[in-house]
Design a protein around this motif. Structure first.
Motif, PDB file in Angstrom:
ATOM      1  N   TRP A  15       0.828  -1.208   0.000  1.00  0.00           N
ATOM      2  CA  TRP A  15       0.000   0.000   0.000  1.00  0.00           C
ATOM      3  C   TRP A  15       0.868   1.266   0.000  1.00  0.00           C
ATOM      4  CZ3 TRP A  15      -5.232  -0.704  -0.355  1.00  0.00           C
ATOM      5  CH2 TRP A  15      -6.052   0.428  -0.183  1.00  0.00           C
ATOM      6  N   GLN A  16       1.838   1.319   0.911  1.00  0.00           N
ATOM      7  CA  GLN A  16       2.697   2.500   1.025  1.00  0.00           C
ATOM      8  C   GLN A  16       3.721   2.551  -0.109  1.00  0.00           C
ATOM      9  OE1 GLN A  16       2.473   4.883   3.436  1.00  0.00           O
ATOM     10  NE2 GLN A  16       0.972   3.899   4.771  1.00  0.00           N
ATOM     11  N   LEU A  17       4.248   1.380  -0.449  1.00  0.00           N
ATOM     12  CA  LEU A  17       5.277   1.307  -1.469  1.00  0.00           C
ATOM     13  C   LEU A  17       4.701   1.692  -2.833  1.00  0.00           C
ATOM     14  CD1 LEU A  17       8.179   0.549  -0.908  1.00  0.00           C
ATOM     15  CD2 LEU A  17       7.627  -1.830  -1.419  1.00  0.00           C
ATOM     16  N   GLY A  18       3.520   1.184  -3.142  1.00  0.00           N
ATOM     17  CA  GLY A  18       2.882   1.470  -4.423  1.00  0.00           C
ATOM     18  C   GLY A  18       2.703   2.971  -4.633  1.00  0.00           C
ATOM     19  N   GLN A  19       2.183   3.630  -3.611  1.00  0.00           N
ATOM     20  CA  GLN A  19       1.940   5.066  -3.743  1.00  0.00           C
ATOM     21  C   GLN A  19       3.245   5.854  -3.832  1.00  0.00           C
ATOM     22  OE1 GLN A  19      -1.737   6.415  -1.390  1.00  0.00           O
ATOM     23  NE2 GLN A  19      -1.204   4.484  -0.417  1.00  0.00           N
ATOM     24  N   ALA A  20       4.251   5.414  -3.068  1.00  0.00           N
ATOM     25  CA  ALA A  20       5.535   6.123  -3.092  1.00  0.00           C
ATOM     26  C   ALA A  20       6.237   5.934  -4.428  1.00  0.00           C
ATOM     27  CB  ALA A  20       6.425   5.635  -1.949  1.00  0.00           C
ATOM     28  N   LYS A 118      -1.929   0.928   6.860  1.00  0.00           N
ATOM     29  CA  LYS A 118      -2.563   1.528   5.681  1.00  0.00           C
ATOM     30  C   LYS A 118      -3.031   2.948   5.960  1.00  0.00           C
ATOM     31  CE  LYS A 118      -4.185  -2.565   3.351  1.00  0.00           C
ATOM     32  NZ  LYS A 118      -5.295  -3.488   3.169  1.00  0.00           N
ATOM     33  N   THR A 119      -3.561   3.136   7.185  1.00  0.00           N
ATOM     34  CA  THR A 119      -4.235   4.394   7.494  1.00  0.00           C
ATOM     35  C   THR A 119      -3.293   5.542   7.837  1.00  0.00           C
ATOM     36  OG1 THR A 119      -4.418   3.516   9.722  1.00  0.00           O
ATOM     37  CG2 THR A 119      -6.370   3.379   8.334  1.00  0.00           C
ATOM     38  N   LYS A 120      -1.995   5.254   7.974  1.00  0.00           N
ATOM     39  CA  LYS A 120      -1.097   6.319   8.370  1.00  0.00           C
ATOM     40  C   LYS A 120       0.025   6.436   7.336  1.00  0.00           C
ATOM     41  CE  LYS A 120       1.467   8.033  12.329  1.00  0.00           C
ATOM     42  NZ  LYS A 120       2.637   8.377  11.496  1.00  0.00           N
ATOM     43  N   GLN A 121      -0.009   7.521   6.581  1.00  0.00           N
ATOM     44  CA  GLN A 121       0.982   7.768   5.536  1.00  0.00           C
ATOM     45  C   GLN A 121       2.387   7.850   6.157  1.00  0.00           C
ATOM     46  OE1 GLN A 121      -0.784   8.323   2.583  1.00  0.00           O
ATOM     47  NE2 GLN A 121       0.974   8.284   1.203  1.00  0.00           N
ATOM     48  N   VAL A 122       3.330   7.159   5.547  1.00  0.00           N
ATOM     49  CA  VAL A 122       4.711   7.206   6.048  1.00  0.00           C
ATOM     50  C   VAL A 122       5.576   7.917   5.014  1.00  0.00           C
ATOM     51  CG1 VAL A 122       6.751   5.803   6.528  1.00  0.00           C
ATOM     52  CG2 VAL A 122       4.561   5.158   7.491  1.00  0.00           C
TER      53      VAL A 122
ATOM     54  N   LYS B 206       2.740   6.282  16.621  1.00  0.00           N
ATOM     55  CA  LYS B 206       1.602   5.362  16.590  1.00  0.00           C
ATOM     56  C   LYS B 206       1.044   5.109  17.976  1.00  0.00           C
ATOM     57  CE  LYS B 206       2.138   2.344  12.618  1.00  0.00           C
ATOM     58  NZ  LYS B 206       2.389   0.952  12.220  1.00  0.00           N
ATOM     59  N   ALA B 207       1.932   4.972  18.957  1.00  0.00           N
ATOM     60  CA  ALA B 207       1.473   4.683  20.325  1.00  0.00           C
ATOM     61  C   ALA B 207       0.573   5.802  20.833  1.00  0.00           C
ATOM     62  CB  ALA B 207       2.657   4.485  21.258  1.00  0.00           C
ATOM     63  N   PHE B 208       0.926   7.053  20.494  1.00  0.00           N
ATOM     64  CA  PHE B 208       0.103   8.166  20.978  1.00  0.00           C
ATOM     65  C   PHE B 208      -1.110   8.414  20.084  1.00  0.00           C
ATOM     66  CE2 PHE B 208       3.885   8.946  23.506  1.00  0.00           C
ATOM     67  CZ  PHE B 208       3.325   9.256  24.730  1.00  0.00           C
ATOM     68  N   LEU B 209      -1.021   7.988  18.827  1.00  0.00           N
ATOM     69  CA  LEU B 209      -2.146   8.185  17.906  1.00  0.00           C
ATOM     70  C   LEU B 209      -3.221   7.111  18.097  1.00  0.00           C
ATOM     71  CD1 LEU B 209      -2.815  10.080  15.418  1.00  0.00           C
ATOM     72  CD2 LEU B 209      -2.034   8.178  13.991  1.00  0.00           C
ATOM     73  N   LEU B 210      -2.789   5.846  18.085  1.00  0.00           N
ATOM     74  CA  LEU B 210      -3.746   4.730  18.150  1.00  0.00           C
ATOM     75  C   LEU B 210      -3.926   4.209  19.576  1.00  0.00           C
ATOM     76  CD1 LEU B 210      -2.212   2.603  15.214  1.00  0.00           C
ATOM     77  CD2 LEU B 210      -3.982   4.352  15.013  1.00  0.00           C
TER      78      LEU B 210
END
Lengths: 256, 256
Positions: A15-20, A118-122, B206-210
């Motif tokens: 998911w992240q790799l494809g978009q990047a 998936k829900t958090k853009q890196v 992530k720990a603080f977000l989720l």
């Protein structure tokens, strides 16, 4: 140089790799998943990309096949693939050896050292990529592809990836568990875990700036037995946390 | 409103607090230390501020006396102070009760929830301040003073500060120790701890977000016994790390 790439897998990493890859100017030709609907969800985000659940890619135009499936599935997925003669296939796993792909003439590892959701853009440009390859030319090609995503690309053997994984279990998985404990202690007294956020962030910054050995603070390193005993007493009804507190404090003392 | 303040102590906390109070528009009238030269080092950074090693402040114009000395010294330093009749005195310690100041009619706690070093500037506007006071009016005054430094000011009892300290030992001191272990594992294989920085930062975010319970990943939470056994075997010649790996993994499993 623009490359044509097929992603094998449609989970968090794909998911992240494809978009990047697409943002970096490459063409993601296809996304494969054993579950077509999952492949479609990702392919829909990538203009001109098709979704498929057929592992026969002999007619594909892709020069790279990047496998991003979970470790348990990796060998069986790889065994089903039919790839064009001259293509390069690489997996993205931190814990699997390169040898799971050895039946392909040009194979390697394309490992982004990050945790993905998936829900958090890196921001992949900040992520280290570890490259391993079956030969010099394949290494160069995988290195160059990674370099279009991040400047932090380096050679990493299967043995090194294994060690990094163990180190990451301590620095990330176990650290996160300590956060869970901390949150639990606070919430019992109606205090919000958010209170510790500036402190935790500063702890991380200091550890990377000064080195964690120099940055160590707290009752254990000071040898403050009075505070340690107070804390252990507070944890009387939580023997698991008491044990952990005791063991970690003893280990910190040994570090001196 | 501009306040006139005297700092009792010249260590890491006084160092950061003095500069932040001045930036916020207050007047730091004096810095006290039992070692004059230490008081001078800080006073020199604060225009118009004098340094002293005499604990007699009966002629002082300060409305606030903020004590930032280490926990061991706090009681004896407080016992020596002579303060103007109407002034407010507060200590900045996370672990000491408010009662160490009870001989002063107006007393309280002014606790910045952060770890401080002289050499590393801290943005106090991101820091939580915990306020406790001997009465409503004193509380209001300490709250307002803290509010000129940070919007994150809240009431915090001595009991709550103690619990926060225990939670911070887990989330910060013990976490830092896990970073030390991680670094040691990497360096044994000539790998740089820096490699894990993006991963650690993402773990914290992530720990603080989720929430850390939702964010838990790794072999223990997946129940991946094969990987766990591989890791324990790798640590055979480090029994302390093996014990810690085992205990943390068991605790993570129990969390399910």
């Amino acid at each position: 140089m623009q490359q044509t790439i097929t992603l094998i897998g449609s989970g968090n990493v794909a998911w992240q790799l494809g978009q990047a890859l697409q943002k970096a100017g490459h063409r993601v030709e296809a996304v494969y998943s054993r579950t077509l609907k999952n492949a479609e969800a990702l392919a829909n985000l990538l203009p001109g990309c098709i979704a498929t659940d057929k592992p026969d890619f002999t007619q594909s135009k892709s020069s790279f096949f990047l496998i991003a499936v979970n470790d348990q599935a990796l060998q069986s997925v790889a065994d089903q693939l039919n790839l064009p003669a001259n293509s390069i296939v690489a997996h993205t796993s931190g814990s699997m050896p390169m040898t799971v792909l050895e039946r392909f003439p040009k194979h390697g590892v394309f490992y982004p050292l990050q945790t993905f959701t998936k829900t958090k853009q890196v921001d992949l440009s900040e992520v280290y990529f570890g490259i391993e390859a079956s030969g010099k030319e394949v290494y160069k090609q995988l290195f160059q592809l990674a370099f279009t995503l991040s400047r932090k690309v380096q050679s990493m053997s299967s043995a090194q990836r294994k060690v990094i994984h163990i180190a990451a279990v301590f620095a990330c998985n176990f650290t996160n568990h300590l956060f869970s404990i901390s949150k639990q202690i606070l919430e019992k007294e109606q205090l919000d875990f958010e209170l510790l956020k500036p402190l935790v962030k500063e702890t991380v910054e200091k550890a990377f700036l000064l080195g964690p050995d120099q940055a160590q603070t707290g009752p254990a390193i000071r040898g403050d037995e009075k505070i340690i005993q107070q804390h252990l007493q507070y944890l009387t009804d939580k023997p698991d946390l008491q044990n952990l507190y005791r063991l970690l404090s003893e280990n910190i003392r040994k570090q001196l």
